[in-house]
Design a protein around this motif. Structure first.
Motif, mmCIF file in Angstrom:
data_model
loop_
_atom_site.group_PDB
_atom_site.id
_atom_site.type_symbol
_atom_site.label_atom_id
_atom_site.label_comp_id
_atom_site.label_asym_id
_atom_site.label_seq_id
_atom_site.Cartn_x
_atom_site.Cartn_y
_atom_site.Cartn_z
ATOM 1 N N SER A 101 114.897 -0.548 25.376
ATOM 2 C CA SER A 101 114.845 -0.911 23.955
ATOM 3 C C SER A 101 113.970 0.044 23.140
ATOM 4 O O SER A 101 114.150 0.177 21.926
ATOM 5 C CB SER A 101 114.332 -2.346 23.798
ATOM 6 O OG SER A 101 115.219 -3.247 24.419
ATOM 7 N N VAL A 102 113.031 0.694 23.796
ATOM 8 C CA VAL A 102 112.173 1.670 23.104
ATOM 9 C C VAL A 102 112.938 2.959 22.830
ATOM 10 O O VAL A 102 112.733 3.611 21.802
ATOM 11 C CB VAL A 102 110.913 1.981 23.954
ATOM 12 C CG1 VAL A 102 110.160 3.186 23.417
ATOM 13 C CG2 VAL A 102 109.989 0.767 23.980
ATOM 14 N N ILE A 103 113.861 3.334 23.732
ATOM 15 C CA ILE A 103 114.486 4.648 23.679
ATOM 16 C C ILE A 103 115.917 4.639 23.134
ATOM 17 O O ILE A 103 116.247 5.386 22.215
ATOM 18 C CB ILE A 103 114.488 5.278 25.095
ATOM 19 C CG1 ILE A 103 113.048 5.482 25.569
ATOM 20 C CG2 ILE A 103 115.249 6.595 25.111
ATOM 21 C CD1 ILE A 103 112.910 5.702 27.033
ATOM 22 N N THR A 104 116.773 3.781 23.692
ATOM 23 C CA THR A 104 118.211 3.883 23.417
ATOM 24 C C THR A 104 118.604 3.612 21.964
ATOM 25 O O THR A 104 119.447 4.341 21.426
ATOM 26 C CB THR A 104 118.998 2.967 24.369
ATOM 27 O OG1 THR A 104 118.539 3.153 25.712
ATOM 28 C CG2 THR A 104 120.478 3.280 24.308
ATOM 29 N N PRO A 105 118.076 2.578 21.281
ATOM 30 C CA PRO A 105 118.484 2.366 19.879
ATOM 31 C C PRO A 105 118.267 3.590 18.985
ATOM 32 O O PRO A 105 119.128 3.937 18.169
ATOM 33 C CB PRO A 105 117.599 1.193 19.433
ATOM 34 C CG PRO A 105 117.336 0.434 20.690
ATOM 35 C CD PRO A 105 117.194 1.485 21.744
ATOM 36 N N ARG A 106 117.125 4.260 19.141
ATOM 37 C CA ARG A 106 116.858 5.462 18.355
ATOM 38 C C ARG A 106 117.814 6.590 18.749
ATOM 39 O O ARG A 106 118.264 7.370 17.906
ATOM 40 C CB ARG A 106 115.400 5.886 18.547
ATOM 41 C CG ARG A 106 114.996 7.182 17.907
ATOM 42 C CD ARG A 106 115.289 7.257 16.428
ATOM 43 N NE ARG A 106 114.497 6.345 15.619
ATOM 44 C CZ ARG A 106 114.535 6.312 14.296
ATOM 45 N NH1 ARG A 106 115.346 7.132 13.648
ATOM 46 N NH2 ARG A 106 113.796 5.445 13.626
ATOM 47 N N MET A 107 118.157 6.661 20.034
ATOM 48 C CA MET A 107 119.121 7.661 20.501
ATOM 49 C C MET A 107 120.495 7.401 19.899
ATOM 50 O O MET A 107 121.197 8.343 19.475
ATOM 51 C CB MET A 107 119.197 7.626 22.032
ATOM 52 C CG MET A 107 120.154 8.624 22.644
ATOM 53 S SD MET A 107 120.225 8.420 24.435
ATOM 54 C CE MET A 107 121.380 9.711 24.870
#
Length: 315
Positions: free
Chosen positions: A80-86
């Motif tokens: 949740s920390v990485i994928t949404p921004r990706m």
């Protein structure tokens, strides 16, 4: 204007960064967006399902599944920390405010270090279970497991604070384009206008302690486990012991191997591009694969799932 002043107060002339994302090729944006979205959904469902399943079934309340519960929780947060921004970068929403970038760096480091520690304690748990079965309940008591878990999150917090604190002292006054899909340390260091020697030292110390140290502990644990397994005369006993450890070995190899490729090497531009690809494995793929690695061939998880489904259907 307020944002600019805030950035200046933090020692930076840059108010926002631009994440280049995984690729700049337009024809790949939509396919990679759909693929990444699918991986994220599967990761969320798999890890959330495993945490709920372990929480609802008392016969899974053992040290092995206690650590697996925390591993799934960490992977849930990690994704949740990485994928949404990706995913946003694939839709050409590439800008990220300075403060949000630093926050992402903190939580990225926090959950990555947590994962290293949990995988290490899982190896120790398997060592005790196979090499010292008569003392297992004493050595891996609830109190010991609880203290180990507190240690996991404490080490993660200290490491993340070290990375983020050192990053906050840097000045960013030139390019604000990050050659990555996440606010990670190596690409951020390349953008700094001030000396990064302290940051590089901290990175190699923290990453070394949390990658090389756990790797050595896991390696020694499995050397002792294998020597114990080969001393078992029963073929069925050896097979059961190997089966118990195989899932963890796969997860460890996947996570530590790709993490080492990213951090424990020099970082010229071409190395950053290669590191960006290798980081996909431990930031995106590994959280999705863990629920499958630990559950597909696990009879206890299958039984717990059947019982849970029966209860929900009968209710």
């Amino acid at each position: 204007m307020v944002q600019g002043r805030m950035a200046l107060h933090n020692g930076s002339l840059v108010t926002e960064f631009v994440l280049l994302g995984l690729t700049q090729q337009p024809e790949l944006q939509l396919p990679l967006f759909l693929l990444s979205l699918g991986i994220y959904v599967v990761s969320m469902l798999g890890n959330l399902g495993l945490t709920v399943l372990i929480g609802l079934n008392p016969h899974l309340h053992t040290p092995m599944y206690y650590f697996l519960f925390h591993l799934s929780f960490i992977d849930l947060c990690y994704s949740s920390v990485i994928t949404p921004r990706m995913l946003m970068s694939f839709l050409n929403q590439n800008t990220i405010p300075y403060a949000e970038c630093m926050a992402q760096l903190f939580f990225f480091a926090f959950f990555a270090i947590d994962e290293c520690c949990v995988l290490t304690f899982m190896a120790y748990d398997r060592y005790v279970a196979i090499c010292k079965p008569l003392l297992y309940r004493v050595i891996m008591s609830y109190q010991v497991c609880f203290m180990m878990t507190v240690g996991v999150y404490a080490v993660g917090f200290v490491g993340a604070m070290a990375h983020t604190g050192c990053m906050l002292r840097l000045t960013f006054c030139g390019s604000n384009v990050i050659n990555h899909y996440v606010c990670d340390i190596p690409p951020l260091l390349r953008l700094s206008c001030s000396s990064t020697s302290i940051n590089e030292a901290v990175m190699f110390i923290v990453v070394g302690v949390n990658v090389i140290g756990p790797s050595l502990i896991i390696f020694i644990s499995y050397i002792l486990i294998l020597s114990n397994i080969f001393s078992i005369h029963s073929r069925k006993g050896r097979s059961k012991a190997f089966h118990t450890c195989s899932s963890h070995i796969i997860a460890v190899s996947f996570f530590f191997g790709s993490a080492a490729l990213m951090y424990l090497k020099p970082s010229p531009a071409e190395a950053l591009d290669q590191g960006k690809i290798s980081s996909v494995f431990y930031t995106i793929m590994e959280p999705m694969m863990n629920p499958f690695i630990y559950s597909l061939r696990n009879k206890d998880v299958h039984i717990a799932l059947k019982k849970t489904l029966k209860k929900r259907i009968s209710a």
